[in-house]
Scaffold this motif. Structure first.
Motif, PDB file in Angstrom:
ATOM      1  N   ALA A   1       0.785  -1.175  -0.126  1.00 18.64           N
ATOM      2  CA  ALA A   1      -0.028   0.080  -0.057  1.00 18.64           C
ATOM      3  C   ALA A   1       0.824   1.227  -0.023  1.00 18.64           C
ATOM      4  O   ALA A   1       0.434   2.269  -0.530  1.00 18.64           O
ATOM      5  N   CYS A   2       1.991   1.093   0.363  1.00 20.06           N
ATOM      6  CA  CYS A   2       3.036   2.433   0.553  1.00 20.06           C
ATOM      7  C   CYS A   2       3.418   2.420  -0.891  1.00 20.06           C
ATOM      8  O   CYS A   2       4.110   3.454  -1.255  1.00 20.06           O
ATOM      9  N   GLY A   3       3.447   1.664  -1.792  1.00 17.52           N
ATOM     10  CA  GLY A   3       4.022   1.544  -2.964  1.00 17.52           C
ATOM     11  C   GLY A   3       4.717   0.451  -3.575  1.00 17.52           C
ATOM     12  O   GLY A   3       5.345   0.520  -4.657  1.00 17.52           O
ATOM     13  N   ALA A   4       5.112  -0.517  -2.885  1.00 16.29           N
ATOM     14  CA  ALA A   4       6.200  -1.537  -3.213  1.00 16.29           C
ATOM     15  C   ALA A   4       5.398  -2.378  -4.093  1.00 16.29           C
ATOM     16  O   ALA A   4       4.240  -2.648  -4.051  1.00 16.29           O
ATOM     17  N   ASP A   5       6.264  -2.953  -4.921  1.00 17.87           N
ATOM     18  CA  ASP A   5       5.705  -3.998  -5.915  1.00 17.87           C
ATOM     19  C   ASP A   5       5.647  -5.509  -5.381  1.00 17.87           C
ATOM     20  O   ASP A   5       4.988  -6.468  -5.730  1.00 17.87           O
ATOM     21  N   SER A   6       6.444  -5.555  -4.247  1.00 15.99           N
ATOM     22  CA  SER A   6       6.890  -7.065  -3.969  1.00 15.99           C
ATOM     23  C   SER A   6       7.726  -6.858  -2.530  1.00 15.99           C
ATOM     24  O   SER A   6       8.147  -5.723  -2.377  1.00 15.99           O
ATOM     25  N   VAL A   7       7.613  -7.786  -1.942  1.00 12.04           N
ATOM     26  CA  VAL A   7       8.428  -7.760  -0.546  1.00 12.04           C
ATOM     27  C   VAL A   7       9.600  -8.836  -0.593  1.00 12.04           C
ATOM     28  O   VAL A   7       9.488  -9.930  -0.952  1.00 12.04           O
ATOM     29  N   MET A   8      10.673  -8.636   0.161  1.00  8.12           N
ATOM     30  CA  MET A   8      11.540  -9.691   0.432  1.00  8.12           C
ATOM     31  C   MET A   8      11.453 -10.029   1.938  1.00  8.12           C
ATOM     32  O   MET A   8      11.427  -9.545   2.874  1.00  8.12           O
ATOM     33  N   LEU A   9      11.341 -11.333   1.826  1.00 11.51           N
ATOM     34  CA  LEU A   9      11.049 -12.400   3.039  1.00 11.51           C
ATOM     35  C   LEU A   9      12.336 -12.823   3.768  1.00 11.51           C
ATOM     36  O   LEU A   9      12.864 -13.607   3.034  1.00 11.51           O
ATOM     37  N   GLY A  10      12.797 -12.823   4.807  1.00 10.48           N
ATOM     38  CA  GLY A  10      13.888 -13.255   5.366  1.00 10.48           C
ATOM     39  C   GLY A  10      13.531 -14.075   6.534  1.00 10.48           C
ATOM     40  O   GLY A  10      13.278 -15.184   6.526  1.00 10.48           O
ATOM     41  N   SER A  11      13.774 -13.480   7.934  1.00 13.29           N
ATOM     42  CA  SER A  11      13.683 -14.545   9.103  1.00 13.29           C
ATOM     43  C   SER A  11      12.120 -15.265   9.211  1.00 13.29           C
ATOM     44  O   SER A  11      12.229 -16.236   9.747  1.00 13.29           O
ATOM     45  N   ILE A  12      11.102 -14.643   8.506  1.00 16.72           N
ATOM     46  CA  ILE A  12       9.733 -15.101   8.595  1.00 16.72           C
ATOM     47  C   ILE A  12       9.973 -16.679   8.020  1.00 16.72           C
ATOM     48  O   ILE A  12       9.124 -17.458   8.175  1.00 16.72           O
ATOM     49  N   LEU A  13      10.758 -16.660   6.815  1.00 16.90           N
ATOM     50  CA  LEU A  13      10.895 -18.009   6.173  1.00 16.90           C
ATOM     51  C   LEU A  13      11.887 -18.898   6.939  1.00 16.90           C
ATOM     52  O   LEU A  13      11.898 -20.032   6.593  1.00 16.90           O
TER      53      LEU A  13
END
Length: 373
Positions: free
Chosen positions: A277-289
Motif C-alpha cells: 500500500a505504501c508503493g512496493a511491488d513485492s517484498v523480500m522475506l527473510g527471518s519469517i521463512l
C-alpha cells in the motif's frame, strides 16, 4: 513533504514512519476474495505472489529456492554464500542450527572464511535451472564485477546486486570501483539492485537501468545495523520516498517502470499488505521463512553481514528445538495457518486485505489509503 522536527539548535531531522505505525483504510467497496490477484511481473518474468526470498543461507538453499519458485515466488541464492563456498554445506548448516548464541558469530566468521569457488556458481545455477524456475543469484557490490559474469554465462535469469546500503555513485581514492550504470548497460540479463533508503538514492539507482530497486536495509529484530552503524530507516517512509522517485522517473523516461522490493520489517502478512500500500511491488522475506521446514538451517537465522570478518552486523537466532511443530513453506506462504499472528498464510492475508479494502490487483492496491494514530 516530510515532517521536520528540530531536535536541538541547528539540527533538524525528518520524521520517519515504520510499517507498524500506519494502517490500511477501507474504501466504500469491498471485493470478493476470489476476484483478487496477487500476480506481479519483473521484466519478462511473472510470479503468482509478490514474494522474494532474502538471499540468506539460513533460508535459501538450492532446494528451497526451487520450492519457492514452484510455489509462485522468487527465491534468490546467495552467490557468496555457503552453497558457493562448499560442495555440500549441509553439515555446517546443521552445526550452525545447534550452535550456542554466545559463540555463533565467531563460528560464522570461521565458516565464511572459505573462499567462493567460481565453479560452484555455475553448478548451482545449473541446479536451479533444472528445477524449471526463474533463477536469481545475489552478489555484493564489492564482488559483482568479478563474479556476475560467471553467473550470466551459466544462464542465470535475474541478477541481484545487494548490500546493506548501495549507491549508484561510490567514490573511492583506492582505484577502480563498480560503475553500476555502465555495468548494467553491458549485461544481457535484468538487474535488481539495492538497498535504497530515500528518494535520491532510489532515483539514482533507477537511472542505472536497473529493472528493480530493493528498498530498505533488511532491518528486523536480528539486525544490528542501527547499533553498529547508526543506520535505521523506517520502512513505510522509505517505500513512499522510493515510490515518489519511481513516479518521477516514469515521467522522466516516458514510461519506464522500475519495480520496488521492500526489504525490512516483514514480520507478518499485515506488514506485507502495508508495504505494498505504501508503493512496493513485492517484498523480500527473510527471518519469517526461517521457520519453514525446507529452510536448511532448521530454524536458525542470521543476516549475511553477521559473518563479516571485521565488523559483523546481526544477531544469531538459534534453531528450533526438536519438539516444535514446523510448518512447511507452502503453509507459510498460502496456509492453512495454525497461528493467528499473521506469520503463516502470508499471501492469503494479503489477498484478504486487498479484498477488504476494495482492490483486485497489486498495482491498484498501491493506491490504498493509510492512516496513523
Amino acid at each position: 513533504m516530510r515532517e521536520l522536527v528540530e531536535i536541538g539548535p541547528g539540527k533538524i531531522v525528518a520524521r520517519g514512519w515504520r510499517l507498524s505505525e500506519v494502517a490500511l483504510v477501507p474504501t466504500r467497496r469491498t471485493r470478493d476474495i476470489d476476484d483478487v490477484s496477487t500476480e506481479w511481473q519483473l521484466d519478462a518474468y511473472r510470479f503468482e505472489i509478490p514474494a522474494v526470498g532474502h538471499p540468506s543461507d539460513a533460508t535459501m538453499s538450492p532446494t528451497s529456492v526451487i520450492e519457492m519458485g514452484r510455489l509462485g515466488g522468487l527465491g534468490v541464492l546467495n552467490g557468496e554464500g555457503l552453497w558457493c563456498r562448499y560442495v555440500d554445506p549441509n553439515s555446517l548448516l546443521k552445526e550452525l542450527a545447534d550452535t550456542p548464541v554466545e559463540t555463533a558469530i565467531e563460528r560464522l566468521q570461521e565458516i565464511y572464511a572459505e573462499p567462493v569457488k567460481p565453479e560452484l556458481i555455475a553448478e548451482r545455477i545449473a541446479e536451479l535451472r533444472a528445477g524449471g524456475i526463474t533463477t536469481a543469484i545475489r552478489f555484493s557490490p564489492q564482488h559483482t564485477a568479478e563474479l556476475a559474469p560467471l553467473a550470466v554465462e551459466a544462464g542465470v535469469d535475474l541478477l541481484v546486486i545487494q548490500g546493506t546500503i548501495v549507491s549508484a555513485e561510490h567514490v573511492s581514492s583506492g582505484g577502480d570501483v563498480l560503475n553500476l550504470k555502465q555495468f548494467i548497460a553491458d549485461l544481457d540479463v535484468p538487474v535488481v539492485v539495492g538497498g535504497a533508503t530515500n528518494y535520491k538514492t532510489a532515483m539514482h539507482l533507477m537511472r542505472t537501468g536497473a529493472a528493480g530497486v530493493i528498498v530498505g536495509v533488511g532491518s528486523d529484530d536480528w539486525s544490528t545495523t542501527d547499533t553498529v552503524l547508526g543506520i535505521d530507516v523506517p520502512m513505510a517512509s522509505a517505500i513512499v520516498e522510493a515510490a515518489a522517485a519511481r513516479r518521477d522517473y516514469l515521467d522522466e523516461t516516458g514510461g519506464r517502470y522500475v519495480h520496488l522490493i521492500a526489504d525490512g520489517e516483514m514480520t507478518n502478512s499485515g506488514a506485507i499488505a502495508k508495504a505494498i500500500a505504501c508503493g512496493a511491488d513485492s517484498v523480500m522475506l527473510g527471518s519469517i521463512l526461517a521457520d519453514a521446514a525446507e529452510s536448511p538451517a532448521a530454524g536458525a537465522w542470521w543476516h549475511s553481514a553477521a559473518s563479516h570478518p571485521k565488523l559483523p552486523r546481526g544477531r544469531f537466532r538459534p534453531g528450533d528445538s526438536g519438539d516444535v511443530e514446523v510448518p512447511d513453506l507452502e503453509a507459510i506462504l498460502y496456509g492453512p495457518s495454525n497461528s493467528s499472528d499473521g506469520s503463516q498464510n502470508l499471501f492469503g492475508g494479503l489477498r484478504r486485505a486487498m479484498a477488504k479494502t476494495g482492490y483486485t490487483t497489486v498495482k491498484e492496491f498501491q493506491k490504498a489509503s493509510l492512516v496513523t494514530a
